[in-house]
Write a protein that holds these residues in place. Structure first.
Motif, PDB file in Angstrom:
ATOM      1  N   ASP A 227       0.709  -1.378  -0.027  1.00 49.69           N
ATOM      2  CA  ASP A 227      -0.134  -0.279   0.101  1.00 49.69           C
ATOM      3  C   ASP A 227       0.866   1.275  -0.012  1.00 49.69           C
ATOM      4  O   ASP A 227       2.010   1.254   0.391  1.00 49.69           O
ATOM      5  N   HIS A 228       0.380   2.462  -0.390  1.00 49.39           N
ATOM      6  CA  HIS A 228       1.070   3.540  -0.370  1.00 49.39           C
ATOM      7  C   HIS A 228       1.027   4.148   1.047  1.00 49.39           C
ATOM      8  O   HIS A 228       2.192   5.036   1.318  1.00 49.39           O
TER       9      HIS A 228
ATOM     10  N   THR B 159       1.421  -1.260  -8.862  1.00 50.53           N
ATOM     11  CA  THR B 159       1.209  -0.092  -8.112  1.00 50.53           C
ATOM     12  C   THR B 159       0.913   0.760  -9.520  1.00 50.53           C
ATOM     13  O   THR B 159       0.670   0.508 -10.580  1.00 50.53           O
TER      14      THR B 159
ATOM     15  N   ASN C 200       0.699   3.323 -12.648  1.00 51.66           N
ATOM     16  CA  ASN C 200       1.597   3.366 -13.712  1.00 51.66           C
ATOM     17  C   ASN C 200       2.684   4.240 -13.606  1.00 51.66           C
ATOM     18  O   ASN C 200       3.813   3.846 -14.135  1.00 51.66           O
TER      19      ASN C 200
ATOM     20  N   LYS D 280       0.947  -3.728 -16.599  1.00 54.63           N
ATOM     21  CA  LYS D 280       0.878  -2.582 -17.842  1.00 54.63           C
ATOM     22  C   LYS D 280       0.328  -1.558 -17.486  1.00 54.63           C
ATOM     23  O   LYS D 280      -0.446  -1.301 -16.536  1.00 54.63           O
TER      24      LYS D 280
ATOM     25  N   ARG E 177     -11.917   9.266  -8.633  1.00 57.88           N
ATOM     26  CA  ARG E 177     -11.533   7.648  -9.339  1.00 57.88           C
ATOM     27  C   ARG E 177     -11.545   7.838 -10.797  1.00 57.88           C
ATOM     28  O   ARG E 177     -11.122   6.914 -11.219  1.00 57.88           O
TER      29      ARG E 177
ATOM     30  N   ASP F 229      -4.699   2.794 -21.444  1.00 56.14           N
ATOM     31  CA  ASP F 229      -5.442   1.827 -20.506  1.00 56.14           C
ATOM     32  C   ASP F 229      -5.834   0.592 -21.011  1.00 56.14           C
ATOM     33  O   ASP F 229      -5.474  -0.527 -20.541  1.00 56.14           O
TER      34      ASP F 229
HETATM   35  P1  NAI Z   1      -5.502   0.712  -7.671  1.00 53.71           P
HETATM   36  O1  NAI Z   1      -5.583   2.240  -7.384  1.00 53.71           O
HETATM   37  O2  NAI Z   1      -7.068   0.139  -7.508  1.00 53.71           O
HETATM   38  O3  NAI Z   1      -4.796   0.247  -6.544  1.00 53.71           O
HETATM   39  C1  NAI Z   1      -3.419   0.635  -6.601  1.00 53.71           C
HETATM   40  C2  NAI Z   1      -2.603   0.075  -5.071  1.00 53.71           C
HETATM   41  O4  NAI Z   1      -1.283   0.138  -5.098  1.00 53.71           O
HETATM   42  C3  NAI Z   1      -3.374   0.573  -3.955  1.00 53.71           C
HETATM   43  O5  NAI Z   1      -3.446  -0.620  -3.217  1.00 53.71           O
HETATM   44  C4  NAI Z   1      -2.495   1.371  -3.306  1.00 53.71           C
HETATM   45  O6  NAI Z   1      -2.265   1.681  -2.025  1.00 53.71           O
HETATM   46  C5  NAI Z   1      -1.035   0.802  -4.046  1.00 53.71           C
HETATM   47  N1  NAI Z   1       0.134   1.943  -3.924  1.00 53.71           N
HETATM   48  C6  NAI Z   1       0.021   2.984  -4.766  1.00 53.71           C
HETATM   49  N2  NAI Z   1       1.388   3.602  -4.842  1.00 53.71           N
HETATM   50  C7  NAI Z   1       2.102   2.820  -4.238  1.00 53.71           C
HETATM   51  C8  NAI Z   1       3.522   2.658  -3.649  1.00 53.71           C
HETATM   52  N3  NAI Z   1       4.268   3.596  -4.347  1.00 53.71           N
HETATM   53  N4  NAI Z   1       4.073   1.263  -3.284  1.00 53.71           N
HETATM   54  C9  NAI Z   1       3.351   0.337  -2.815  1.00 53.71           C
HETATM   55  N5  NAI Z   1       1.773   0.394  -3.219  1.00 53.71           N
HETATM   56  C10 NAI Z   1       1.569   1.431  -3.663  1.00 53.71           C
HETATM   57  O7  NAI Z   1      -4.981   0.558  -9.112  1.00 53.71           O
HETATM   58  P2  NAI Z   1      -5.333  -0.635 -10.041  1.00 53.71           P
HETATM   59  O8  NAI Z   1      -6.569  -0.646 -10.840  1.00 53.71           O
HETATM   60  O9  NAI Z   1      -5.152  -2.211  -9.158  1.00 53.71           O
HETATM   61  O10 NAI Z   1      -4.140  -0.762 -10.724  1.00 53.71           O
HETATM   62  C11 NAI Z   1      -2.810  -1.016 -10.733  1.00 53.71           C
HETATM   63  C12 NAI Z   1      -1.969  -1.357 -12.088  1.00 53.71           C
HETATM   64  O11 NAI Z   1      -2.458  -2.647 -12.545  1.00 53.71           O
HETATM   65  C13 NAI Z   1      -2.130  -0.342 -12.897  1.00 53.71           C
HETATM   66  O12 NAI Z   1      -0.846   0.028 -13.538  1.00 53.71           O
HETATM   67  C14 NAI Z   1      -3.098  -0.602 -13.916  1.00 53.71           C
HETATM   68  O13 NAI Z   1      -2.909  -0.408 -15.060  1.00 53.71           O
HETATM   69  C15 NAI Z   1      -2.939  -2.073 -13.856  1.00 53.71           C
HETATM   70  N6  NAI Z   1      -3.996  -3.023 -14.117  1.00 53.71           N
HETATM   71  C16 NAI Z   1      -3.949  -3.882 -15.017  1.00 53.71           C
HETATM   72  C17 NAI Z   1      -5.103  -4.850 -15.382  1.00 53.71           C
HETATM   73  C18 NAI Z   1      -4.684  -5.846 -16.431  1.00 53.71           C
HETATM   74  O14 NAI Z   1      -5.764  -6.566 -16.815  1.00 53.71           O
HETATM   75  N7  NAI Z   1      -3.498  -6.357 -16.374  1.00 53.71           N
HETATM   76  C19 NAI Z   1      -6.330  -4.697 -14.787  1.00 53.71           C
HETATM   77  C20 NAI Z   1      -6.306  -3.469 -13.717  1.00 53.71           C
HETATM   78  C21 NAI Z   1      -5.325  -2.555 -13.576  1.00 53.71           C
END
Ligand code: NAI
Length: 377
Positions: A39-40, A84, A86, A107, A179, A197
């Protein structure tokens, strides 16, 4: 067999993609969840990691603490997942590769082409695996489609048509919801919104199934909700190195479409169709013949589809098990097997080059441009 040790950065409680990684990595008993900076917010991340069973000394507050804590251990993690937001992918992925860890990066792998090329070079130099989570390419029936194309079962591919269009950002009255808003704000999202995205999943899928690479493209971007700086809808025409014609539509304002990712591949002797909302079926039509439904789990599939089908025919397998297939390939690759289906840093930088080219093309009225990263021209 000793389990491989796995760590994750990001993917904390309530995140979108974190659960799919945990379900996927742990599905086949190949990895043990050993370390995390989830988590951040350091305390929240440490707490959640321990609730998931990670020991207190490997429940880290941030990724730098995790790198320092893991790199000199005899029992250091074998793989780290970067899940995390992008803008942080480049720095974290680079640092872990340089320290000799295998990495699975979400990605988009980086924000710029230059960063992407740097990651490719660092991965080559380190000899470590840098995979990118184009997880849709790991559905068994997508692997079946690629194997059929490779085996010449639809002849030379003439045309690929794909879309990744949903309607979840189609409500203009919700456009200011924080969001949603950040995705169309260049400060937060970079140069592209919807294409970076979702579009890059579709573009990767086209390359993956056709077993070919995108060479040039022409793009038309639109912000259909006028307050958005970045595009919420894009049409991208492309050509592949082998001559295949490509068409891609991606949108976030296609109200009524849910996940909305599908692909059709048309060859000289047959056509294939796959959709993420019916991922266990591949639709195949031989030229002049009847349309057939090929089912995950049935006999006679290509080996790459068969080995990634877990439960019997007619029992659905979905998104987390596609992610699990990426982890299967990673476990095999870490153990020395050749898994050429595993999306890698080269795929990651090709996507970034396509994103930046599409942005430039759209700004220039759709001019056709070379979409390859300089290192692959
Ligand atoms: P989100 O905003 O729902 O979650 C992000 C998580 O990372 C949160 O738990 C946050 O606390 C944590 N975080 C943020 N900065 C951090 C840091 N510096 N150190 C440690 N933890 C940190 O985001 P989501 O939607 O889960 O997306 C995350 C990544 O996954 C993005 O790059 C997104 O493009 C990718 N993604 C890929 C998908 C796929 O189909 N391969 C589908 C959805 C997202």
């Amino acid at each position: 067999m000793t389990k491989l040790k796995w760590g994750m950065i990001g993917g904390g409680e309530g995140s979108q993609i974190g659960p799919a990684h945990r379900l996927g990595a742990l599905a086949d008993g190949r990895f043990a969840f050993t370390a995390g900076a989830l988590d951040h917010r350091p305390d929240v991340g440490r707490d959640y990691a321990q609730r998931l069973g990670i020991s207190a000394d490997r429940a880290y507050g941030d990724w730098e603490e995790m790198l320092a804590g893991e790199k000199d251990r005899d029992d250091r993690i074998d793989l780290v997942t970067v899940a995390t937001p992008n803008a942080t992918h480049f720095e974290i992925t680079k640092s872990f590769l340089e320290a000799g860890f295998n990495v699975l990066c979400e990605k988009p792998m980086t924000m710029t082409v230059e960063e992407g090329e740097e990651i490719v070079k660092i991965a080559e130099k380190s000899g470590k695996i840098c995979a990118v989570n184009y997880c849709y390419s790991a559905y068994p029936m997508v692997r079946q489609a690629r194997a059929m194309v490779r085996a010449g079962e639809i002849g030379k591919v003439r045309l690929v048509v794909t879309s990744f269009s949903h309607g979840h950002h189609g409500d203009a009255t919700d456009a200011d919801n924080p969001r949603v808003r950040w995705r169309y704000d260049p400060e937060m999202a970079g140069v592209s919104g919807q294409f970076a995205d979702c579009g890059i999943h579709a573009l990767h899928m086209a390359s993956f199934i056709c077993d070919d690479e995108v060479q040039r493209l022409s793009a038309d971007f639109a912000s259909t909700i006028p307050s958005r700086v970045l595009e919420d809808d894009a049409m991208v025409n492309f050509r592949m190195e082998g001559g295949t014609v490509g068409r891609l539509w991606t949108s976030s304002v296609a109200i009524g479409r849910q996940h909305g990712f599908d692909i059709q591949v048309f060859g000289e002797t047959g056509g294939l169709r796959w959709a993420s909302e019916q991922p266990n079926q591949l639709i195949y039509t031989p030229v002049g013949g009847r349309t057939q439904i090929i089912e995950k789990g049935e006999g006679g599939l290509h080996e790459d589809a068969q080995r990634l089908s877990r439960v019997a025919i007619a029992h659905p397998e979905g998104f987390p098990l596609a992610v699990a297939n990426i982890y299967c390939d990673l476990a095999d690759a870490i153990s020395g097997a050749d898994r050429d289906g595993l999306p890698n840093a080269a795929d990651g930088v090709r996507s970034m080059a396509a994103v930046h080219t599409a942005v430039a093309s759209a700004k220039d009225g759709g001019t056709w441009m070379d979409a390859r990263p300089p290192m692959f021209r």
